[in-house]
Enzyme design. Sequence first.
Site, PDB file in Angstrom:
ATOM      1  N   TYR A 120       0.706  -1.377   0.136  1.00 47.39           N
ATOM      2  CA  TYR A 120      -0.071  -0.024   0.057  1.00 47.39           C
ATOM      3  C   TYR A 120       0.552   1.068  -0.003  1.00 47.39           C
ATOM      4  O   TYR A 120       1.601   1.772   1.070  1.00 47.39           O
ATOM      5  CB  TYR A 120      -1.233   0.258   1.250  1.00 47.39           C
ATOM      6  CG  TYR A 120      -2.041  -1.675   1.552  1.00 47.39           C
ATOM      7  CD1 TYR A 120      -2.213  -1.501   0.484  1.00 47.39           C
ATOM      8  CD2 TYR A 120      -2.424  -1.135   2.320  1.00 47.39           C
ATOM      9  CE1 TYR A 120      -3.040  -2.729  -0.138  1.00 47.39           C
ATOM     10  CE2 TYR A 120      -3.970  -2.111   2.396  1.00 47.39           C
ATOM     11  CZ  TYR A 120      -4.045  -2.957   1.047  1.00 47.39           C
ATOM     12  OH  TYR A 120      -5.061  -3.828   1.370  1.00 47.39           O
TER      13      TYR A 120
HETATM   14  N1  LIG Z   1      -6.685  -8.039   0.615  1.00 46.57           N
HETATM   15  C1  LIG Z   1      -7.090  -7.773   0.297  1.00 46.57           C
HETATM   16  O1  LIG Z   1      -6.418  -7.943  -1.451  1.00 46.57           O
HETATM   17  C2  LIG Z   1      -7.493  -6.090   0.101  1.00 46.57           C
HETATM   18  C3  LIG Z   1      -7.508  -5.765  -1.006  1.00 46.57           C
HETATM   19  C4  LIG Z   1      -8.849  -4.364  -0.278  1.00 46.57           C
HETATM   20  C5  LIG Z   1      -8.390  -3.566   0.389  1.00 46.57           C
HETATM   21  N2  LIG Z   1      -8.619  -4.653   1.350  1.00 46.57           N
HETATM   22  C6  LIG Z   1      -7.906  -3.779   2.369  1.00 46.57           C
HETATM   23  O2  LIG Z   1      -9.471  -3.638   3.177  1.00 46.57           O
HETATM   24  C7  LIG Z   1      -9.194  -2.051   3.558  1.00 46.57           C
HETATM   25  C8  LIG Z   1     -11.449  -1.842   2.855  1.00 46.57           C
HETATM   26  O3  LIG Z   1     -10.656  -1.436   1.492  1.00 46.57           O
HETATM   27  P1  LIG Z   1     -11.779  -0.527   0.580  1.00 46.57           P
HETATM   28  O4  LIG Z   1     -10.441   0.757   1.040  1.00 46.57           O
HETATM   29  O5  LIG Z   1     -11.770  -0.861  -0.479  1.00 46.57           O
HETATM   30  O6  LIG Z   1     -12.562  -0.100   1.461  1.00 46.57           O
HETATM   31  P2  LIG Z   1     -14.212   0.378   1.261  1.00 46.57           P
HETATM   32  O7  LIG Z   1     -15.331   0.218   2.612  1.00 46.57           O
HETATM   33  O8  LIG Z   1     -15.316  -1.056   0.508  1.00 46.57           O
HETATM   34  O9  LIG Z   1     -14.514   1.438   0.813  1.00 46.57           O
HETATM   35  C9  LIG Z   1     -13.516   2.490   1.329  1.00 46.57           C
HETATM   36  C10 LIG Z   1     -13.727   4.347   0.742  1.00 46.57           C
HETATM   37  O10 LIG Z   1     -15.476   4.144   0.686  1.00 46.57           O
HETATM   38  C11 LIG Z   1     -15.156   5.697   0.273  1.00 46.57           C
HETATM   39  N3  LIG Z   1     -15.875   5.575   1.730  1.00 46.57           N
HETATM   40  C12 LIG Z   1     -16.009   4.300   3.049  1.00 46.57           C
HETATM   41  N4  LIG Z   1     -16.642   5.334   3.978  1.00 46.57           N
HETATM   42  C13 LIG Z   1     -18.151   6.081   3.264  1.00 46.57           C
HETATM   43  C14 LIG Z   1     -19.389   6.743   3.816  1.00 46.57           C
HETATM   44  N5  LIG Z   1     -19.702   6.251   5.301  1.00 46.57           N
HETATM   45  N6  LIG Z   1     -19.143   7.939   2.845  1.00 46.57           N
HETATM   46  C15 LIG Z   1     -19.133   8.290   1.384  1.00 46.57           C
HETATM   47  N7  LIG Z   1     -17.867   7.626   1.138  1.00 46.57           N
HETATM   48  C16 LIG Z   1     -17.302   6.402   1.405  1.00 46.57           C
HETATM   49  C17 LIG Z   1     -13.826   5.705   0.812  1.00 46.57           C
HETATM   50  O11 LIG Z   1     -13.550   6.644  -0.761  1.00 46.57           O
HETATM   51  P3  LIG Z   1     -13.652   7.819  -1.125  1.00 46.57           P
HETATM   52  O12 LIG Z   1     -13.941   8.658  -0.055  1.00 46.57           O
HETATM   53  O13 LIG Z   1     -12.633   8.045  -2.444  1.00 46.57           O
HETATM   54  O14 LIG Z   1     -14.819   7.209  -2.537  1.00 46.57           O
HETATM   55  C18 LIG Z   1     -13.353   5.428   1.338  1.00 46.57           C
HETATM   56  O15 LIG Z   1     -12.196   5.404   1.216  1.00 46.57           O
HETATM   57  C19 LIG Z   1      -8.289  -1.526   2.840  1.00 46.57           C
HETATM   58  O16 LIG Z   1      -7.890  -0.637   4.033  1.00 46.57           O
HETATM   59  C20 LIG Z   1      -6.994  -2.637   3.255  1.00 46.57           C
HETATM   60  O17 LIG Z   1      -6.708  -2.952   4.767  1.00 46.57           O
HETATM   61  C21 LIG Z   1      -7.835  -5.835   1.254  1.00 46.57           C
END
Ligand SMILES: NC(=O)c1ccc[n+]([C@@H]2O[C@H](COP(=O)([O-])OP(=O)(O)OC[C@H]3O[C@@H](n4cnc5c(N)ncnc54)[C@H](OP(=O)(O)O)[C@@H]3O)[C@@H](O)[C@H]2O)c1
Length: 361
Positions: A83
């Site tokens: 990351y």
């Molecule tokens: N193992 C793997 O391959 C893998 C892959 C991906 C992620 N992960 C892990 O999972 C974690 C979470 O992934 P993700 O960031 O994709 O999770 P997510 O919860 O699906 O998306 C988070 C993103 O959505 C938006 N967001 C979140 N809450 C919101 C709300 N209440 N209202 C409006 N927009 C909102 C923000 O982006 P914007 O403001 O840019 O829209 C935020 O960065 C990562 O940090 C990582 O630790 C693991």
Amino acid sequence: MVGRTGGFYTFFLEFTGDHFMQYRRLGNTGIIVSRLCLGAMTFGGKATPPYDKVGGLDLAASGRLVDMALDAGINFIDTANVYADGESESLLGQVLEGRREQVVLATKFHAPMGKGPNDAGQSRLHMTRALDASLRRLRTDHVDLYQIHNFDDLTPMEETLRALDDAVRAGKIRYIGCSNLAGWQVAKALGLSALHDWSSFVSVQACYSLAVRDIEREILPQVEDAQLGLMAWSPLAGGLLSGKYGRDGSTDPDARRLHIAFPPVGQEHGLAVIDAVKAVAARHGATPAQVALAWVLAQPAVTSAVIGARRPEQLLDNLASLELVLDTQDLAVLDAASAAPPSYPAWIRAMTNTHREGFLR
Ligand SMILES: NC(=O)c1ccc[n+]([C@@H]2O[C@H](COP(=O)([O-])OP(=O)(O)OC[C@H]3O[C@@H](n4cnc5c(N)ncnc54)[C@H](OP(=O)(O)O)[C@@H]3O)[C@@H](O)[C@H]2O)c1
């Protein structure tokens, strides 16, 4: 107040006066983790595309999110060496200085960390270098949960598992886990670990949300059978289910998915799920993000939803999902829009196994 839910002890503790954090055992281990795990993929990356679009948060902004998370009772944080090309781990190491022991710290390795042929994957050579580099960046002498980030086609599983076991015995890792593996790969790894008396995976980290339910076919049954912890990554499908995306695009010009459609979700399927999430949210006076997260948390196999946030108000919104209980009507509406059609061999098992199961009702 102490409650018991679905065979797991769940502790409800009031931290901020606003939120009740909930906890679960991580799989069949002795550690207890918060049901919301803070993902640190938004930390760092301002100069490292595509992480500039994912988050690009600086030290102060990352620290604010960690402060809020710890205040709300989150004790589980997930990152990865890749990351922001190591910057996420570096920032996390700095903001956790002096309070490292308050968290179960999870990171991952596998993705390329350099240009050479041995700067990626799960060879003993790369794993030992990657682990030492993560420990330096995280400013700690051990990782609590060290996860393989993907499947490695080129390295025998025996080599990786034996090297991980050595690192556990050396005190550099407390538990090991895996991410993005198929069900059979998890099963093979568990079998090898048992055969050789090596440390074995205690958790699976997999993409899981109302928009992406593929794990229900093979991975989720494997997790339940082996009593593994399940960490659901991208529980909002990268923000898709937050309510700010609709048929006209997004109401937020900075939204990540305008630049990176990850995880991939078909257009029509995504819109149908968003409509259902919004309908349930309106019924409860909740936000769509809270509904989408409450659904993930309601799935019995899920230990923790690994949430991401770029702004404090997003994290606040998401924390409130813990207080939303979806009823059978909500679950039916969400299921109707999101469930995948029955897959083989599940459908033939369902057809032929009803005779004996009928006697157990
Ligand atoms: N193992 C793997 O391959 C893998 C892959 C991906 C992620 N992960 C892990 O999972 C974690 C979470 O992934 P993700 O960031 O994709 O999770 P997510 O919860 O699906 O998306 C988070 C993103 O959505 C938006 N967001 C979140 N809450 C919101 C709300 N209440 N209202 C409006 N927009 C909102 C923000 O982006 P914007 O403001 O840019 O829209 C935020 O960065 C990562 O940090 C990582 O630790 C693991």
